[in-house]
Design an enzyme around this catalytic site. Structure first.
Site, PDB file in Angstrom:
ATOM      1  CE  LYS A 129      -3.651  -2.554   2.195  1.00  0.00           C
ATOM      2  NZ  LYS A 129      -4.264  -3.058   3.417  1.00  0.00           N
ATOM      3  CD  GLN A 180      -3.880  -4.692   6.420  1.00  0.00           C
ATOM      4  OE1 GLN A 180      -3.926  -3.682   5.732  1.00  0.00           O
ATOM      5  NE2 GLN A 180      -4.077  -5.902   5.923  1.00  0.00           N
ATOM      6  CG  ASP A 208     -10.828  -1.487   3.852  1.00  0.00           C
ATOM      7  OD1 ASP A 208     -10.492  -1.876   2.735  1.00  0.00           O
ATOM      8  OD2 ASP A 208     -10.158  -1.653   4.882  1.00  0.00           O
TER       9      ASP A 208
HETATM   10  N1  GUN Z   1      -6.660  -7.428   5.208  1.00  0.00           N
HETATM   11  C1  GUN Z   1      -6.578  -8.084   4.020  1.00  0.00           C
HETATM   12  N2  GUN Z   1      -7.211  -7.407   3.054  1.00  0.00           N
HETATM   13  C2  GUN Z   1      -7.722  -6.288   3.620  1.00  0.00           C
HETATM   14  C3  GUN Z   1      -8.472  -5.181   3.112  1.00  0.00           C
HETATM   15  O1  GUN Z   1      -8.828  -5.093   1.939  1.00  0.00           O
HETATM   16  N3  GUN Z   1      -8.779  -4.240   4.044  1.00  0.00           N
HETATM   17  C4  GUN Z   1      -8.423  -4.323   5.339  1.00  0.00           C
HETATM   18  N4  GUN Z   1      -8.782  -3.332   6.164  1.00  0.00           N
HETATM   19  N5  GUN Z   1      -7.720  -5.312   5.846  1.00  0.00           N
HETATM   20  C5  GUN Z   1      -7.363  -6.298   4.981  1.00  0.00           C
END
Ligand code: GUN
Length: 282
Positions: A52, A96, A119
């Site tokens: 990211k 996360q 998200d």
């Molecule tokens: N963990 C794995 N994929 C994701 C995602 O798309 N968003 C979040 N917040 N955590 C994750």
């Protein structure tokens, strides 16, 4: 069989965002700012988070990583998120997942303001999605829809099946496919006849988190299969679908790795851009 690769689709999303960024330069606006909150030391999460950060660098977005220790309390995480809610320089916040076991991810996700919800996982964002009014949707499910558009996979009036009802993939994907006028069946762990249901599916979306759980012949001949799973086995990465014998049986399938995977990060950048634009022009 056509291999539905994610990279060209992700690249097209990056180009779209780069074009949108010219407005930021013209108007002398601050670049979009994404904050990722990482609690504890889950190795897979650390890898995702570094991807990211790299994507933000590539686009010239501002990116901040807030790391909290494994022992952080609910109140510690809540206070961190509340501070980010109040910070005018922050456009998008991502908590996360998974969180350490002692923390409640639904409760803590809910602390994020919907206008900073990168998200699309807050109740307000999920409700907007159900009403067809979403600004952003979960990155993986929105990424899958981008892939369908890019590869001209028409789902209007098609029988499509989603396997998995997680808040992060299956459920939002169900709503996005409905918005595309597909006829959608949602199967999950309590569905007894999944393989029978799959025999009817023109397009199947598999997000159950079990390595090589399905084989190509579990699907209808000529079906398109989107495999959302990604698992690290001693022999390498694999998805929820075993691709053996897919070539002679399916029309199209996403590879693992290199299929849906690259889309998640691209759509996180797109969601950050959407929220940043909302923040600046309302
Ligand atoms: N963990 C794995 N994929 C994701 C995602 O798309 N968003 C979040 N917040 N955590 C994750």
């Amino acid at each position: 069989m056509i291999e539905l690769k994610g990279k060209p689709v992700a690249d097209s999303v990056f180009t779209e965002i780069t074009n949108q960024l010219t407005l930021f330069t013209e108007k002398k606006w601050a670049m979009p700012h994404l904050v990722v909150v990482l609690v504890g030391e889950n190795p897979a999460s650390e890898v995702y988070v570094s991807h990211k950060e790299k994507a933000c660098q590539k686009l010239n977005f501002k990116s901040t990583l807030v790391k909290l220790p494994e022992t952080a309390t609910e109140s510690d995480v809540r206070q961190t998120l509340e501070k980010l809610n109040q910070d005018q320089s922050v456009d998008a916040v991502l908590l996360q997942l998974p969180l350490p076991a002692h923390l409640d991810s639904k409760k803590l996700t809910e602390v994020i303001y919907p206008n900073k919800d990168a998200d699309g996982l807050t109740q307000a964002s999920l409700g907007a999605l159900m009403a067809g009014q979403q600004k952003v949707a979960s990155c993986t499910s929105a990424g899958i829809i981008k892939m369908l558009e890019f590869y001209n996979i028409n789902v209007v009036n098609k029988k499509v099946v989603v396997v998995g009802r997680s808040l992060i993939v299956g459920l939002p994907l169900f709503h996005l496919l409905l918005q595309k006028n597909a006829t959608v069946t949602l199967c999950h762990s309590k569905t007894e006849n999944i393989k029978q249901v799959l025999q009817d599916a023109d397009v199947a979306f598999v997000a159950i988190g079990k390595p090589n759980f399905f084989k190509a012949t579990d699907f209808k001949k000529g079906a398109t299969v989107i495999d959302v799973g990604i698992h690290r086995l001693p022999e390498g990465l694999c998805g929820d679908v075993n691709p053996e014998s897919a070539a002679g049986h399916l029309s199209a399938m996403t590879p693992v790795p290199g299929g849906v995977g690259p889309m998640t990060i691209a759509m996180l950048m797109k969601n950050t851009m959407t929220l940043a634009l909302e923040n600046r022009i309302g």
